[in-house]
Structure formats: C-alpha cells, structure tokens
Design a protein around this motif. Structure first.
Motif, short mmCIF file in Angstrom:
data_model
loop_
_atom_site.label_atom_id
_atom_site.label_comp_id
_atom_site.label_asym_id
_atom_site.label_seq_id
_atom_site.Cartn_x
_atom_site.Cartn_y
_atom_site.Cartn_z
N PHE A 1 0.83 -1.21 0.00
CA PHE A 1 0.00 0.00 0.00
C PHE A 1 0.87 1.25 0.00
N PHE A 2 1.92 1.22 0.81
CA PHE A 2 2.80 2.38 0.90
C PHE A 2 3.43 2.67 -0.46
N PHE A 3 3.94 1.63 -1.10
CA PHE A 3 4.58 1.80 -2.40
C PHE A 3 3.60 2.29 -3.46
N LEU B 1 -0.54 12.15 -18.10
CA LEU B 1 0.73 12.00 -17.39
C LEU B 1 0.93 13.27 -16.58
N PRO B 2 0.57 13.21 -15.30
CA PRO B 2 0.60 14.44 -14.50
C PRO B 2 2.01 14.91 -14.23
N SER B 3 2.16 16.18 -13.85
CA SER B 3 3.47 16.69 -13.47
C SER B 3 3.94 15.93 -12.24
N TYR B 4 5.26 15.68 -12.19
CA TYR B 4 5.79 15.00 -11.00
C TYR B 4 5.67 15.93 -9.81
N LYS B 5 5.42 15.36 -8.67
CA LYS B 5 5.49 16.21 -7.48
C LYS B 5 6.08 15.46 -6.30
N VAL B 6 6.53 16.25 -5.34
CA VAL B 6 7.09 15.66 -4.13
C VAL B 6 5.93 15.03 -3.36
N PRO B 7 6.06 13.75 -3.01
CA PRO B 7 4.92 13.11 -2.36
C PRO B 7 4.68 13.67 -0.96
N SER B 8 3.44 13.69 -0.56
CA SER B 8 3.11 14.10 0.80
C SER B 8 3.05 12.85 1.67
N LEU B 9 4.04 12.72 2.53
CA LEU B 9 4.14 11.53 3.36
C LEU B 9 2.90 11.38 4.23
N ARG B 10 2.41 12.52 4.72
CA ARG B 10 1.26 12.51 5.59
C ARG B 10 0.03 11.97 4.85
N GLY B 11 -0.12 12.43 3.62
CA GLY B 11 -1.25 11.97 2.81
C GLY B 11 -1.16 10.47 2.55
N ILE B 12 0.05 9.98 2.26
CA ILE B 12 0.23 8.56 1.94
C ILE B 12 -0.07 7.72 3.18
N VAL B 13 0.46 8.15 4.33
CA VAL B 13 0.25 7.39 5.57
C VAL B 13 -1.23 7.37 5.93
N LEU B 14 -1.88 8.51 5.71
CA LEU B 14 -3.31 8.61 5.99
C LEU B 14 -4.09 7.60 5.16
N GLN B 15 -3.73 7.52 3.86
CA GLN B 15 -4.41 6.61 2.95
C GLN B 15 -4.11 5.16 3.30
N LEU B 16 -2.84 4.93 3.69
CA LEU B 16 -2.39 3.61 4.09
C LEU B 16 -3.23 3.11 5.27
N TRP B 17 -3.37 3.98 6.24
CA TRP B 17 -4.12 3.66 7.44
C TRP B 17 -5.59 3.36 7.10
N GLU B 18 -6.16 4.19 6.23
CA GLU B 18 -7.58 4.02 5.88
C GLU B 18 -7.82 2.70 5.14
N ARG B 19 -6.93 2.42 4.19
CA ARG B 19 -7.09 1.20 3.40
C ARG B 19 -6.95 -0.04 4.28
N THR B 20 -5.99 0.03 5.21
CA THR B 20 -5.76 -1.11 6.09
C THR B 20 -6.96 -1.32 7.01
N ARG B 21 -7.45 -0.21 7.54
CA ARG B 21 -8.60 -0.28 8.44
C ARG B 21 -9.81 -0.88 7.72
N LEU B 22 -9.97 -0.43 6.47
CA LEU B 22 -11.09 -0.90 5.66
C LEU B 22 -10.98 -2.40 5.43
N PHE B 23 -9.74 -2.86 5.15
CA PHE B 23 -9.52 -4.28 4.90
C PHE B 23 -9.85 -5.09 6.15
N ILE B 24 -9.34 -4.64 7.29
CA ILE B 24 -9.55 -5.40 8.52
C ILE B 24 -11.02 -5.41 8.90
N ARG B 25 -11.67 -4.26 8.75
CA ARG B 25 -13.06 -4.18 9.19
C ARG B 25 -13.99 -4.96 8.26
#
Lengths: 698, 79
Positions: free
Chosen positions: A372-374, A506-530
């Motif tokens: 998910f993180f990748f 093909l969007p412009s490259y941008k610096v990833p937002s770590l906070r956004g990725i972790v937030l999404q990671l957490w949500e997806r994981t929670r969704l899977f477990i629930r």
C-alpha cells in the motif's frame, strides 16, 4: 450585477463539495483543510470512495467537506463521474446536495480545467475556484491575471499552493463569506437548432419522470450525455426513455455532444485568452527533464525493473521481522488463553479457531502495508501513470491496459492490495478482468506449499539446486501464463463491445506528501480489517468446527482430525480427487487451506502427527516420503507432488481475497464466479498433469 | 499549404495543428473534452518504449493515447 445566495436553514452545518480534475491537487487540499478529521467509506451500491471531513472557518463555524471523485467532465463515463454528477445535482439519496462547491483548478493547465469548472458554475451552486499549483504554472512561464478571471467569471478565485498550505487562509476566509457572490451566467455559443433540441430533450426527460419539472435543464443535459457503461444513478426503467430522447437529439443535431464540447472550449478561449499568458517557447520543466530519463526506451525499462526489484526485496526482507512478531504475538495470545480458560470446546474455539484463523490472515499485514505504501508513493509522485504508459503495449496484448500492470504485479506478494489497487483503473471492464485474474499470480502464501512439495519431489540434497529453482520458477510462470490466458478469454467473453480508449494523463511529477500517503495507508488497512474481518472470522470458525466435530475419544489430534467432518469430507470426496493422485488425507489439507494456502503445511503436520516446525520441513518431508499406498508403493510420488503444486497454482484458496473481491465488486457474484472457475481450472490441470504423467509411466 | 498527416505518423518532437477528428466516435469525445479539438496545437512528445501508446502535449498537459485512436486524427504538421 452578481447575484447572491442565501442560506435558508442556518442551524444545519454548511456543506462544501470539493471537485476538480484528477491530479489537480484536490486531495492535498482536502487533507490540508480537514487534517485528520476525515471519514472514508464507500457510496452505497458503487465502489467509489466516499470521503468526508470537517474544518473550522476563521469565524469558528464548523463546516462539512465532501471530497468528490476527480473527473474531467460531468458527462459521466465511469461510476466515479456518475457519483460526482449525482451528488452535485442532489440526485443521491445517501448524500444531500452540498450547499456550496470548491472547484480546484490546476493553474498550469487552466483551459482544460475550466472545461469542468464552467460545467460546475452553470449548475448554479455558489462556487469558489481554488487556483492550485500556481508554482508549477510559474515554472512553465504561464501568467494568469487572477483579478481579471474573477471579474470575468464573477465568483471568488483564490490562487494557492495546497502542498505547502499557501493560500489556505485566504480560501477559508472566502468559504466564510456570507452571502457569496454567484458566478455570472455562461452562455455557450450554441446554434438555434441545438438549443431547441436540448429543450425538447429536457422536456422528454421531465415527462418521463427522470427529472423533476423544477429541475435545471443541465440535469437533463448531463443525463443525456452520460456514457457510463453501468449507467450508475439511473434506474433501469428509465433507460428506454433516455435512449429515445438521445436518438431524437442525434437526429436533430448530428454529433451534438462533439459540438457542445467545441462550443464550451470556444467560450473558454473567447473569454479567457487575454487572462492566460503563455510563453512563446515552452521551457523544459522538471517533469520534462525527469521524463527524458524515466520514459527513455532503455532507462525507462531499467527504472521500472529496478523499482519493482526493490519493492519485492523490501516485501520479502523487511516484512519478515514484523511477520515473525505477529506470529509470536498470536502464539502468545493463544497460550495465554490456554492458561486462563478451562479445558473445553470454548477454549479450543478461541485458540484454534479464532486466534489461529485470524492470525493466519493478519500475518500478511506487513506485506500488505508495504505494498500500500509503495502504491501510494507511486500514485502521489505521478510515476504510476508512467508505469502504465510503458506497460500499456504489453498489457494490451491480452486486452488489458497499462494500469492493470501494478495491481497484477503486487499480487505476486499478496492479492489483497492488488485487488484494492485496481481502483485506479478507469475502465470498468478492464478493472473487473484484472480483479478476476489477480489471484492467479503466485502470491507469497503459496510459497510454503511449493517449498514442501518441491522438497518431497526432489528429496535428495545431492540433486542440483537448479532443478528445484527451475520447478519454482515454473510454477510462477504457469500462474502468470494462466492470468494472461484468462484475461484474454474474459476480454472476449465479458461485456463485449465496451471499447474504452486508454486515454491517460501523465501528471506533473510532485514531491509526495508523506502525511497523505500514511493517511491513505491507514484508511485502506482499516477498511480491509473491518470489512474482510467478519468474513474471515466466520470462515475460520466454520473450518475449526469442521476439524473439531464430531468428537473422537482419542487424544491423538491426527485421529480426531480423521474422524471429524473435515476428515469425513476428505473421505467422501476421495473418489473425486483420486484421479488427481490424491487420497483423503490430502483432501483434508485442501479443505483446510481454503482459509489460506499456507495452512496446508500445518494441516499436513497434524494429519501425519509430525511436530510442526516452521524453520525445518525435513521431518514432514520424510514423513510424506514414508507414506505408502495400500499396495505398498509410495503415496507422494514426484507426479503427485507436481499435481498438487499445479492445483495450488490455480485454486482460489484464500478467504481474504474472496472477501475483498466481494467488497470491491459490490456483490457475491464475482467472488463466487472466481471461486468456481479457478477451482475448475485447478482440478482440470491437476487431472491433466497426473493422468498424462501416469500414462507416460512416471 | 502543407499536407495533412495522421497524428500517429508524426515524428518525435514534431508540432502540428489538428485538422479533423471524426465526429460522433465515442472514444474520441473524451479526447475532445480533454482539449484535443480541431484547431488545437499539439506536439508529439514521444512514443512509449514499445512504440505504442504515444505521448502528446496539448494545452499544457501531457496525454497518452493509443495508436488506434491516433490513426483517426488528421493533423497538419508545422514546419
């Protein structure tokens, strides 16, 4: 003179909808506005992510925010875009019509972003335009006269850079404005014939009950121009009326949709050309420079390969530690329960059923999280679209598109994140086919089975390692080949004629937002477990009961298992699996590993009363080799082992995958179909292997 | 006046103006909505490593489309 809106009910919290093109930075803005206060779920009936959050205005007023799916147009072509249209028009029962809209625009690509924005403005809801990514526009040498744009459109325009929260305060002040100026009317240059035909179309839909008599003609327009293959948001009873109105419209004005698109771009050009200044010669941006390497005929491939190799290295090395911890933790929990509870069925249910069953699934969480993180990282930086661009030709050979590549590849570690990652595939058909073939990729849960079978097949340590490696690679290739063959077959069989072009930004490259990725990671994981949790728990208990009842008098677990329902099922089905070379004991293993494939190894340990040892399969291997048929010949011949491995390559033995496919396709139809076709293929190929092998004298 | 050419046949880096897109082809309507219209100036940025799809620059954005679609679009190459 701008019109003004009024808010009839002051007690209810004001709701803003966040809309915009894909890749315009909408989600970044949503995260910046709401922080951690967000709720992620699904719109009922469709697999479209529903995100809600809240924020506080400078005046201290609490406001709700709905992050609507990114879209290029209100002329829906996908369930995502249908949801956007229906929420904005107040057509969804589960989501009240928002009071106001924030439309996010990519400043570096303003003309195209104004296409959707002008559609939104015409709907008449009070709208703020958030002119995002002004830094990227500046880098490209694009100058935008914000005051003139505001003056021309009539609604507030806030220049900003959501990634570093610049302009956020100004946006919040604008959101607080009450009353808010409404946009000036946008009169598209339409021919009289077109205007009349659209008027007639609207009337037809009103008479047919598709839209209310008080509805805006735009509601009819966006229903008439929808091309979502599933027609989401439109009851099937209304399709004939819609079709009739369309046929009539097409007869009046040929290619009316194309003409409407041109009219809107003409309006944008006419009204905004003086506002947007482009440099005469385009400067090479950071994106151009990066793409020169990342999409290079040689370096492009090298980069994709390097990234994938790193990903798999991380999954199999980093995940190893946490997986051991989880395993130990569940073991400790089971031991603690063993201590605390009196001996009996209830204790066994908790330790062997619930803790062991759920533990067998949770153990894959570290892998799932890394994937998910990748995936999040690749989406966020913009590299994901490049992988799709490079891989598209290859995937199109079997009727899929480039976006199927990453979900399929992820599935060599675990099918669960693979299935969840298919959400980025726009075409409903391609997405479904990708989901259907994903479990054919040999995931890491098959590895213990392959290892045991190869060890039994080629027991001598003298035999070259290359033979063993060759067998392993063969299994992976067989699964891959199966995935491609079935993708090709399903592409011909399912939803014929649904040709969706692969148009990819093909969007412009941008610096990833770590906070956004972790937030999404957490949500997806929670969704899977629930969501998967209940199904996994249910099947675990069922499988436990099958192996524990009816009770035998013996204390020997192997005797108990053979007398249980699972043992009986194994014996009953023996005639069915005998042509594959299996006996009823293997049948128990097959049944038990329906929960998760790796359970096969531990079940076989119980069946043959071998002390289970995760790090060393030699005792179990030796026991399998000693097992004899009634006639005294060995039971586990190399051919039987091969037949078992081939069965595991194709069989759908993973309750987590079934649970997640159910959630992602919104019905039991597809997971059951998957279970059916994969089991059939597994049976037939194993049959073919064993019978051919036997005939050849192996 | 230069002759028209299929978009699919442009060489890398070449710019051109779109002359015609066939009307009423559903797969091209979305392309129109993304700003690819008659009269629009585009540039063929590159071909994918396997030759298909192609990447074009249009109105400041980068789009990828397959040759199948690009074969349908007539353009007039700029000198």
């Amino acid at each position: 003179m701008p019109m003004e809106d009024s808010l009839p009910n002051r007690r209810t919290r004001r709701t803003y909808a966040l809309v915009g093109n894909p890749n315009c930075g909408k989600t970044t803005l949503f995260n910046a506005l709401t922080g951690l206060k967000q709720k992620i779920g699904n719109y009922p009936g469709v697999t479209v992510e529903r995100k809600e959050g809240e924020c506080t205005s400078p005046r201290g007023e609490r406001m709700s925010l709905i992050d609507l799916p990114g879209a290029y147009s209100l002329n829906a072509r996908s369930p995502d875009e249908a949801v956007l249209r229906d929420v904005l028009l107040g057509r969804r029962l589960d989501t009240p019509q928002p009071d106001r809209v924030i439309c996010v625009l990519d400043a570096s690509n303003l003309e195209r972003n104004l296409y959707l924005a002008t559609q939104i403005l015409q709907l008449g809801l009070p709208t703020i335009l958030a002119l995002n990514m002004v830094d990227v526009a500046e880098e490209k040498g694009i100058k935008i006269d914000v005051a003139a744009l505001e003056e021309r459109l009539g609604c507030p325009v806030i220049p900003m850079q959501a990634s570093i929260k610049q302009g956020l305060v100004q946006l919040k002040f604008a959101m607080d404005k009450d009353p808010m100026p409404l946009a000036k009317p946008i009169d598209l240059p339409l021919s009289r014939a077109m205007s009349n035909a659209l008027e007639t179309g609207h009337q037809t839909l009103v008479d047919g009950g598709l839209v209310s008599p008080s509805a805006s003609p735009f509601e009819s327009l966006y229903l008439l121009s929808e091309h979502d293959p599933g027609h989401h948001g439109i009851p099937s009873g209304h399709w004939p009326i819609l079709q009739k109105a369309r046929t009539h419209l097409e007869a009046e004005v040929s290619a009316w949709e194309d003409q409407l698109v041109s009219a809107r771009y003409d309006w944008i050009h006419e009204n905004c050309q003086a506002i947007i200044q482009r440099p005469g010669t385009a400067q090479a941006s950071m994106t151009d420079r990066l793409d020169r390497v990342l999409l290079h005929p040689l370096w492009g491939w090298a980069t994709v390969l390097a990234i994938m190799a790193t990903l798999f290295y991380l999954i199999f090395s980093i995940a190893d530690g946490p997986m051991t911890w989880i395993d130990n933790a569940f073991g400790a929990a089971a031991a603690a329960v063993q201590e605390a509870m009196p001996d009996g069925d209830l204790r066994n249910l908790v330790t062997d059923g619930i803790i062991a069953g759920v533990g067998g699934v949770v153990i894959f969480l570290p892998q799932i999280l890394i994937l998910f993180f990748f995936i999040g990282l690749m989406e966020d930086t913009g590299y994901m679209a490049r992988v799709a661009f490079i891989m598209d030709r290859l995937m199109s050979k079997v009727g899929l598109n480039g976006k199927s590549f990453l979900p399929l590849l992820s599935s060599y570690a675990c099918a669960v994140p693979g299935v969840m990652a298919t959400r980025t595939i726009d075409s409903a058909k391609d997405r479904l086919i990708t989901i259907l073939v994903i479990p054919l990729a040999s995931c890491s849960a098959r590895l213990p089975v392959y290892l045991l079978m190869i060890a039994t097949m080629v027991p001598s340590d003298q035999i070259a390692v290359t033979t063993k490696v060759g067998l392993m690679v063969g299994m992976y290739l067989l699964g891959t080949f199966g995935a491609f063959v079935f993708a090709w077959l399903f592409n011909r069989g399912l939803m014929k004629g649904d040709h969706s072009p692969m148009i990819l930004e093909l969007p412009s490259y941008k610096v990833p937002s770590l906070r956004g990725i972790v937030l999404q990671l957490w949500e997806r994981t929670r969704l899977f477990i629930r969501r998967a949790g209940t199904i996994i728990l249910g099947i675990s208990i069922l499988l436990w009961a099958a192996a524990s009842y009816p009770k035998s008098d013996s204390d020997d677990p192997s005797v108990q298992l053979s007398q249980s329902f699972a043992g009986q099922i194994g014996k009953i089905t023996e005639p069915l699996i005998a042509p594959l070379g299996y006996d009823w004991k293997m049948g128990i293993g097959l049944l038990a590993s329906f929960a998760a494939r790796e359970v096969f190894v531990s079940t076989m340990s119980i069946v043959y009363s071998v002390e289970e040892n995760e790090d060393d399969i030699t005792p179990l291997r030796d026991r399998l080799l000693a097992e004899k048929k009634p006639d005294g010949s060995p039971r586990y011949t190399p051919l039987v082992c091969l037949s078992l491995m081939v069965f595991y390559v194709f069989a759908m033995q993973c309750m987590s995958t079934l649970a997640i496919v159910k959630r992602e396709t919104n019905s039991w139809k597809w997971p059951l179909f998957q279970l059916g076709y994969m089991t059939a293929v597994a049976y037939l190929t194993a049959l073919l292997v064993y019978q051919t092998g036997s005939a050849l004298g192996f | 006046m230069a002759e028209t050419e299929k978009l699919a046949n442009l060489s890398t880096g070449q710019t051109a103006v779109i002359v015609t897109l066939p009307q009423g082809v559903p797969s091209l309507t979305r392309l129109r909505e993304m700003g690819v219209l008659p009269g629009t100036r585009i540039q063929l940025i590159r071909r994918a490593p396997l030759g298909d799809p192609i990447e074009i620059g249009v109105r400041g954005s980068l789009l990828s489309l397959r040759l199948q679609e690009a074969e349908l679009i007539d353009v007039r190459p700029e000198p």
